[in-house]
Design an enzyme around this catalytic site. Structure first.
Site, PDB file in Angstrom:
ATOM      1  N   ARG A  59     146.566  81.730  24.259  1.00 17.92           N
ATOM      2  CA  ARG A  59     145.811  80.688  23.539  1.00 17.92           C
ATOM      3  C   ARG A  59     146.551  80.286  22.261  1.00 17.92           C
ATOM      4  NH1 ARG A  59     141.716  81.662  20.318  1.00 17.92           N
ATOM      5  NH2 ARG A  59     141.031  83.516  21.450  1.00 17.92           N
ATOM      6  N   TYR A 112     137.578  54.612  25.086  1.00 19.81           N
ATOM      7  CA  TYR A 112     137.180  55.316  26.307  1.00 19.81           C
ATOM      8  C   TYR A 112     135.747  55.848  26.119  1.00 19.81           C
ATOM      9  CZ  TYR A 112     136.876  59.108  29.673  1.00 19.81           C
ATOM     10  OH  TYR A 112     136.449  59.949  30.657  1.00 19.81           O
ATOM     11  N   ASP A 184     145.536  56.404  20.441  1.00 17.12           N
ATOM     12  CA  ASP A 184     145.430  56.895  21.816  1.00 17.12           C
ATOM     13  C   ASP A 184     146.375  56.045  22.661  1.00 17.12           C
ATOM     14  OD1 ASP A 184     144.748  57.377  24.470  1.00 17.12           O
ATOM     15  OD2 ASP A 184     142.665  57.842  23.969  1.00 17.12           O
ATOM     16  N   LYS A 209     146.906  61.106  33.007  1.00 15.87           N
ATOM     17  CA  LYS A 209     147.192  59.785  33.556  1.00 15.87           C
ATOM     18  C   LYS A 209     148.690  59.652  33.875  1.00 15.87           C
ATOM     19  CE  LYS A 209     142.869  59.386  32.868  1.00 15.87           C
ATOM     20  NZ  LYS A 209     142.407  59.743  31.595  1.00 15.87           N
TER      21      LYS A 209
HETATM   22  N1  LCS Z   1     141.664  58.525  26.222  1.00 19.27           N
HETATM   23  C1  LCS Z   1     141.687  57.543  27.136  1.00 19.27           C
HETATM   24  C2  LCS Z   1     142.185  56.185  26.756  1.00 19.27           C
HETATM   25  C3  LCS Z   1     141.234  57.794  28.419  1.00 19.27           C
HETATM   26  O1  LCS Z   1     141.266  56.802  29.311  1.00 19.27           O
HETATM   27  C4  LCS Z   1     140.741  59.088  28.747  1.00 19.27           C
HETATM   28  C5  LCS Z   1     140.227  59.405  30.099  1.00 19.27           C
HETATM   29  C6  LCS Z   1     140.743  60.077  27.757  1.00 19.27           C
HETATM   30  C7  LCS Z   1     141.224  59.764  26.506  1.00 19.27           C
HETATM   31  C8  LCS Z   1     140.250  61.466  28.034  1.00 19.27           C
HETATM   32  O2  LCS Z   1     141.168  62.152  28.803  1.00 19.27           O
HETATM   33  P1  LCS Z   1     140.813  63.341  29.839  1.00 19.27           P
HETATM   34  O3  LCS Z   1     140.005  64.328  29.080  1.00 19.27           O
HETATM   35  O4  LCS Z   1     140.035  62.736  30.957  1.00 19.27           O
HETATM   36  O5  LCS Z   1     142.147  63.849  30.223  1.00 19.27           O
HETATM   37  N2  LCS Z   1     139.990  58.279  30.861  1.00 19.27           N
HETATM   38  C9  LCS Z   1     139.477  58.205  32.055  1.00 19.27           C
HETATM   39  C10 LCS Z   1     139.290  56.992  32.728  1.00 19.27           C
HETATM   40  O6  LCS Z   1     139.491  55.882  32.245  1.00 19.27           O
HETATM   41  N3  LCS Z   1     138.860  57.223  33.922  1.00 19.27           N
HETATM   42  O7  LCS Z   1     138.664  58.562  34.132  1.00 19.27           O
HETATM   43  C11 LCS Z   1     139.015  59.269  32.936  1.00 19.27           C
END
Ligand code: LCS
Length: 404
Positions: A59, A112, A184, A209
């Site tokens: 961790r 998001y 972001d 992504k």
């Molecule tokens: N920031 C953005 C711009 C995102 O699109 C997402 C997830 C996150 C942060 C969070 O990331 P995660 O914890 O899921 O790795 N976006 C998603 C979307 O547009 N569709 O499914 C998840």
């Protein structure tokens, strides 16, 4: 970490790793271990006291994760990188580190859904307020900054509307007030946009992504100044504990090697699909920053290499027509997430942004007819064929709708 290579295509493969240090292993070894042994009790004491370098417990640090952290720091041209168990673990660690009770966060109009949810929770529990700005002009940004603003938080391209924010301008205004700018960068990926080079302070990614790129990892990454990330590492990463698993870091190192190749193909395909969507009679509007008809195209030219692989569009008709269109698809997948080899398509109003209340959805530009398309790596002709046949069927539904 400054990049050691002139070109991103080389950096994604080599930064942060020296095979000589790892018995000649070409790929980064997977250190799938939770803890590390000390030779003596005194050595354990020295490691905990920070008097001796070395691993303690995964961790607090892991060699596979460390290679990824160094690689992403180099790709984003930042001093230090940190890895998290999800994009939201990264977002929350940064926002919690930059705020305390009664502070204020200024955000881009459009976030998001879960970032919006996190900010709503922070308001309710700790009275950390937030407000939204279009950030279209310097005056607009200045007018929204309050004495208690401790963070400017920006998504660009914005999920799911594909609006852009001029990062160099936001950074310039924020400097006057000494407020850190967090970006972001999930939708662009480090290949298309590097916010720290534009004067911003912290950049984060949902590595789930484009960085992962294969739909098999949930992960987050943050890059920024060493002093700030040292603090995050010892507080909102270590103590809240949303760390990345070594196996996920290993998968991300693999995914990163092909990031430029993949993202270029995502962009090529998106450009082809955009042209065709734009002229389809059942499509009301298409939003893609890579095209010169997009209102923010000049910002794309200024700060991004290309327009990216995500397109959003509004179909003619109702929410039911939008859902029917998705149901009409044959091989394209209805799924949230983006940046994968598979084309993924979703309905933001009822899926990724369902937690955002209706009036805030409207302020952000999310309508019931809006569809988000993450264009995959399949042949664009096959992608278009499926989209077209599903769009053509809406005509039937529209006819039925007008006759009703
Ligand atoms: N920031 C953005 C711009 C995102 O699109 C997402 C997830 C996150 C942060 C969070 O990331 P995660 O914890 O899921 O790795 N976006 C998603 C979307 O547009 N569709 O499914 C998840």
């Amino acid at each position: 970490m400054a990049r050691s290579y002139k070109h991103m295509e080389t950096s994604v493969i080599h930064e942060g790793y020296d095979s000589k240090e790892m018995l000649g292993s070409l790929t980064t070894p997977l250190f799938q271990t939770s803890t590390y042994t000390f030779d003596t009790a005194e050595q354990g004491e020295r490691r905990f006291a920070g008097e001796e370098e070395g691993y303690i417990y995964s961790r607090l640090g892991n060699p596979t994760v460390k290679v990824l952290e160094e690689r992403i720091a180099a790709l984003e041209n930042g001093e230090r990188g940190l890895a998290f168990g999800s994009g939201m673990a990264a977002v929350s660690a940064v926002l919690i580190a930059l705020t305390k009770a009664n502070d204020h966060v200024l955000c881009s109009v459009g976030l998001y859904g879960c970032t919006f949810g996190l900010l709503s929770m922070m308001k309710e529990k700790y009275n950390i307020s937030h407000s939204f700005s279009t950030m279209e002009t310097e005056e607009e940004i200045r007018s929204q900054i309050k004495p208690e603003t401790t963070c400017i938080y920006v998504e660009t391209p914005i999920n799911p509307t594909m609006k852009l924010i001029d990062l160099e301008m936001v950074a310039r205004v924020a400097k006057e007030y000494d407020i850190p700018v967090v970006v972001d960068n999930t939708f662009a990926s480090p290949y298309l946009q590097n916010p720290l080079e534009l004067g911003c302070d912290v950049v984060l990614h949902s590595a789930t992504k484009y960085i992962g790129g294969h739909g098999d990892v949930i992960a987050g990454l943050v890059v920024g100044k060493k002093e700030f990330l040292d603090e995050v590492a010892m507080t909102t990463l270590k103590d809240i504990g949303g760390v990345m698993s070594p196996f996920d870091a290993w998968l991300l190192l693999r995914g990163l090697k092909t990031l430029p190749v993949r993202v270029d193909r995502h962009c090529d395909n998106a450009e082809e699909i955009f042209k065709r969507l734009k002229s389809h009679p059942n499509v009301e509007a298409v939003y893609y920053p890579g095209d010169n008809t997009h209102p923010d195209y000049h910002i794309m030219k200024k700060q991004m290499r290309r327009g990216g692989g995500v397109i959003s569009f509004e179909i003619k008709g109702t929410k039911q027509d939008a859902q029917q269109f998705l149901n009409n698809l044959s091989f394209l997948k209805i799924a949230v997430s983006l940046g994968d080899a598979e084309t993924l398509i979703e309905h933001p109003a009822t899926m990724t942004h369902a937690v955002v209340p209706g009036d805030s959805q409207r302020d952000m530009g999310i309508t019931d007819q809006l569809i988000r398309l993450s264009v995959g790596l399949e042949a664009w002709q096959d992608i278009w064929q499926d989209l077209e046949q599903a769009l053509n069927k809406i005509t039937v539904s529209l006819d039925a709708y007008s006759k009703a």
